[in-house]
Design a protein around this motif. Structure first.
Motif, PDB file in Angstrom:
ATOM      1  N   THR A 126       0.856  -1.189   0.000  1.00 25.78           N
ATOM      2  CA  THR A 126       0.000   0.000   0.000  1.00 25.78           C
ATOM      3  C   THR A 126       0.892   1.240   0.000  1.00 25.78           C
ATOM      4  O   THR A 126       1.687   1.440   0.923  1.00 25.78           O
ATOM      5  CB  THR A 126      -0.912   0.004   1.244  1.00 25.78           C
ATOM      6  OG1 THR A 126      -1.709  -1.166   1.196  1.00 25.78           O
ATOM      7  CG2 THR A 126      -1.807   1.228   1.264  1.00 25.78           C
ATOM      8  N   GLN A 150      -2.823  -2.541  -6.189  1.00 24.98           N
ATOM      9  CA  GLN A 150      -3.099  -2.400  -4.765  1.00 24.98           C
ATOM     10  C   GLN A 150      -4.090  -3.481  -4.345  1.00 24.98           C
ATOM     11  O   GLN A 150      -5.056  -3.767  -5.067  1.00 24.98           O
ATOM     12  CB  GLN A 150      -3.656  -1.003  -4.486  1.00 24.98           C
ATOM     13  CG  GLN A 150      -2.691   0.101  -4.907  1.00 24.98           C
ATOM     14  CD  GLN A 150      -1.500   0.212  -3.953  1.00 24.98           C
ATOM     15  OE1 GLN A 150      -1.583   0.806  -2.909  1.00 24.98           O
ATOM     16  NE2 GLN A 150      -0.367  -0.380  -4.326  1.00 24.98           N
ATOM     17  N   HIS A 152      -6.906  -4.717  -1.973  1.00 27.86           N
ATOM     18  CA  HIS A 152      -7.875  -4.264  -0.977  1.00 27.86           C
ATOM     19  C   HIS A 152      -8.497  -5.488  -0.311  1.00 27.86           C
ATOM     20  O   HIS A 152      -9.041  -6.360  -0.991  1.00 27.86           O
ATOM     21  CB  HIS A 152      -8.954  -3.394  -1.634  1.00 27.86           C
ATOM     22  CG  HIS A 152      -9.858  -2.803  -0.607  1.00 27.86           C
ATOM     23  ND1 HIS A 152      -9.511  -1.684   0.130  1.00 27.86           N
ATOM     24  CD2 HIS A 152     -11.044  -3.219  -0.127  1.00 27.86           C
ATOM     25  CE1 HIS A 152     -10.467  -1.430   0.998  1.00 27.86           C
ATOM     26  NE2 HIS A 152     -11.408  -2.343   0.865  1.00 27.86           N
ATOM     27  N   CYS A 198      -3.777   3.698  -6.492  1.00 29.23           N
ATOM     28  CA  CYS A 198      -3.374   4.085  -5.122  1.00 29.23           C
ATOM     29  C   CYS A 198      -4.412   5.034  -4.535  1.00 29.23           C
ATOM     30  O   CYS A 198      -4.779   4.925  -3.360  1.00 29.23           O
ATOM     31  CB  CYS A 198      -2.007   4.763  -5.134  1.00 29.23           C
ATOM     32  SG  CYS A 198      -0.683   3.680  -5.649  1.00 29.23           S
ATOM     33  N   ASN A 201      -7.566   3.054  -3.637  1.00 35.19           N
ATOM     34  CA  ASN A 201      -7.333   2.231  -2.451  1.00 35.19           C
ATOM     35  C   ASN A 201      -7.359   3.083  -1.183  1.00 35.19           C
ATOM     36  O   ASN A 201      -7.993   2.730  -0.182  1.00 35.19           O
ATOM     37  CB  ASN A 201      -5.980   1.521  -2.590  1.00 35.19           C
ATOM     38  CG  ASN A 201      -5.764   0.488  -1.513  1.00 35.19           C
ATOM     39  OD1 ASN A 201      -6.700  -0.173  -1.082  1.00 35.19           O
ATOM     40  ND2 ASN A 201      -4.527   0.353  -1.067  1.00 35.19           N
ATOM     41  N   GLN A 205      -9.823   3.129   2.119  1.00 33.67           N
ATOM     42  CA  GLN A 205      -9.296   3.029   3.484  1.00 33.67           C
ATOM     43  C   GLN A 205      -9.808   4.174   4.366  1.00 33.67           C
ATOM     44  O   GLN A 205      -9.985   4.000   5.568  1.00 33.67           O
ATOM     45  CB  GLN A 205      -7.770   3.011   3.480  1.00 33.67           C
ATOM     46  CG  GLN A 205      -7.162   1.746   2.917  1.00 33.67           C
ATOM     47  CD  GLN A 205      -7.594   0.511   3.691  1.00 33.67           C
ATOM     48  OE1 GLN A 205      -8.579  -0.136   3.326  1.00 33.67           O
ATOM     49  NE2 GLN A 205      -6.905   0.187   4.760  1.00 33.67           N
ATOM     50  N   ASP A 270      -2.251   4.380   6.405  1.00 32.64           N
ATOM     51  CA  ASP A 270      -3.101   4.739   5.268  1.00 32.64           C
ATOM     52  C   ASP A 270      -3.736   6.117   5.479  1.00 32.64           C
ATOM     53  O   ASP A 270      -3.814   6.926   4.551  1.00 32.64           O
ATOM     54  CB  ASP A 270      -4.197   3.691   5.057  1.00 32.64           C
ATOM     55  CG  ASP A 270      -3.594   2.357   4.633  1.00 32.64           C
ATOM     56  OD1 ASP A 270      -2.390   2.321   4.318  1.00 32.64           O
ATOM     57  OD2 ASP A 270      -4.325   1.348   4.631  1.00 32.64           O
TER      58      ASP A 270
END
Ligand code: NA7
Length: 317
Positions: A126, A150, A152, A198, A201, A205, A270
């Motif tokens: 990540t 990425q 998930h 990115c 993702n 998050q 994150d």
């Protein structure tokens, strides 16, 4: 302050197989797959890639973690550079942007090979869009192809082959990874240029982090009223607010069982990446900022390696 015990490190069970694999009818790519990083995610992924017939070459910073993979048929190398030399497609899955960059630009790193013609590099750690663009540029300058992919999902979803892959970059690499992605994921999305995956993702998050803090705060209030958390969760289950994730996390909070599916330190990393990303756009993120503070403090309470649901402890402290 009470002493918080670290969660036990679970050894990878090399014999466990996701039920999903039987239905997926996977024909392994003939390419040699390199894999850098055998943490919880990397180990689970590599175990399943070997099971579905992929030829795999691995490296991990802590060499001991390679042993079960050597026994299962993987070739173990001494450095990331050696893996790149031996493989056609190289996946990287380490903790954070710094680790991801070290493996590419550092000593004995990927770029030490200089000529990456006919090689593809796939970043699964990540990372933020800027880091991904830097890595992609480095790979491209050495004539390699780059894809950010990425992942998930939680460690449990990885164990079940039910991750979601969010990819951006070189489409031909995305196509070549078909049998690998089919092994580990229920869905794959190609989202265009490097950086896009990115961003998506990290946006997902953000939703997760903010939701967990909201859930934890509300459950802690119920606890202060001495209302049974199990009752709250049973009622929550009947409402239109319920989601499989919030129900599962609520149950973990009620039990105080924070077995790491999505480690708290990863969640906070994150949120930090999200806030940096938003800062560059002057985008206001007040709720995410507070959420990040809550996770940061929960880390200081000793819950870094526990599941993100341990954020409940912040409100009970
Ligand atoms: P883990 O289980 O915490 O594993 C982290 C892995 O990253 C592990 O292999 C580490 O090696 C490796 N690592 C961390 N920093 C470095 C540096 N600087 N150099 C080389 N290797 C490093 O995490 P997960 O497997 O759950 O998650 C991995 C990624 O997947 C993460 O980005 C998630 O968001 C998605 P070690 O074994 O400690 O030597």
């Amino acid at each position: 302050r009470p002493v918080v015990t670290r969660p036990e490190t679970q050894a990878i069970d090399m014999n466990s197989r996701p039920n999903t694999l039987a239905e997926r009818d996977i024909v392994a790519s003939e390419q040699t797959i390199g894999f850098l990083g055998l943490g919880m995610m990397g180990s689970t992924i590599v175990k399943d890639l070997i099971y579905t017939g992929h030829k795999v070459v691995v490296w991990n910073r802590t060499i001991d973690k390679c042993q079960p993979f050597a026994e299962a048929g993987a070739d173990v190398k001494d450095t990331p550079m050696d893996v790149v030399e031996a493989a056609d497609v190289i996946f990287c899955c380490v903790s954070d942007p710094k680790g991801a960059k070290d493996l590419v630009f550092g000593n004995c790193g990927v770029l030490q090979l200089k000529d990456l013609r006919n090689k593809a590099y796939v970043e699964m750690s990540t990372i933020d869009p800027d880091t991904s663009m830097d890595i992609g540029e480095g790979i491209k300058q050495c004539n390699g192809r780059y894809l950010e992919a990425q992942i998930h999902g939680s460690r449990q979803e990885a164990a079940e082959g039910m991750l979601i892959i969010l990819a951006g970059g070189d489409r031909s690499v995305f196509e070549e990874c078909h049998s690998c992605f089919k092994t580990i994921a229920k869905n794959t999305f190609f989202l265009g240029n490097v950086g896009n995956a990115c961003k998506v993702n990290l946006i997902l998050q953000t939703i997760l982090g903010v939701s967990l803090v909201g859930l934890a705060e509300a459950l802690a209030l119920a606890d202060r009223f001495s209302i049974s958390l199990n009752d709250i969760i049973d009622i929550f289950d009947l409402t239109s607010m319920k989601s499989p994730l919030l129900l599962a996390k609520g149950k973990e909070m009620a039990k105080g069982d924070f077995n790491p599916q999505q480690p708290l330190s990863h969640m906070q990393r994150d949120l930090r990446l999200v806030l940096n990303m938003a800062e560059n756009l002057d985008q206001s993120m007040p709720v995410t900022s507070i959420t990040n503070e809550v996770f940061k403090h929960t880390k200081r309470l000793g819950y870094s390696e526990h599941d993100s649901s341990a954020v409940f402890s912040y409100f009970c402290a």
